[in-house]
Design a protein around this motif. Sequence first.
Motif: not given
Length: 227
Positions: A70-73, A93-100, A37-39, A105-110
């Motif tokens: 956290x959001x970057x995952x 994968x990489x992207x934005x998520x809820x709770x990195x 995860x990134x900050x 963590x969960x993330x929208x597939x898009x």
Amino acid sequence: MKAIVQERFGPPEVLRLVDIDPPRIGADEVLIQVHAAALNPYDWHVLRGDPRVARLMGIGLTRPKALVAGVDVAGEVAGVGTDVHGLRPGDEVLGFCHGALAEYARAGADRVVPKPAGLSFGEAAAIPMAALTALQGVRDVGKVGAGTRVLVNGAAGGVGTYAIQLAVALGAEVTGVCGTANVELVRSLGAAHVVDYTSEDFTDGPTRYDVILDNVGNRPLASCGGH
């Protein structure tokens, strides 16, 4: 699972490492096993709930809306919702998520994309917010193209380093503003000119720019208008 949670706004001491249940995903979401995860400055603002207007924009009024920070995952898909197509368990994968900042963590597939095989998970996690911000600023807002004269203030930061490379790839002539220690880094990323802010103020020079991407905000807007 282990997770870093934030139940109130405040200094870093409000963060706690706790055991909580893994998140449940919706039909259009994926469950990600977090590898890295990134900050970003964004996370600092969410931590403190500052500026106050950010609370009105969705991070929570009196306490953080998101329990896990956290959001970057970057990680591996561990589960997919019933309406998700094109992703399956095991995909990197990489992207934005809820709770990195958690084991899962969960993330929208898009909101996630395949991780390039040549990148480590740590490198991939550093991409989403910084790179997308740079892309939007350079390509979508700045309309940078061949021959555009671009200045990037804060050229050695996360957004700045991506912005230089994107602008150069689009054919621009880039000037980067950074501190002494990062002059060679900024030049190596493709900047044609580098301004060391410890000895020079880019707003004092005669050079004019078509686009200024200001990641720092340390100069009045009026002083940049003529550049």
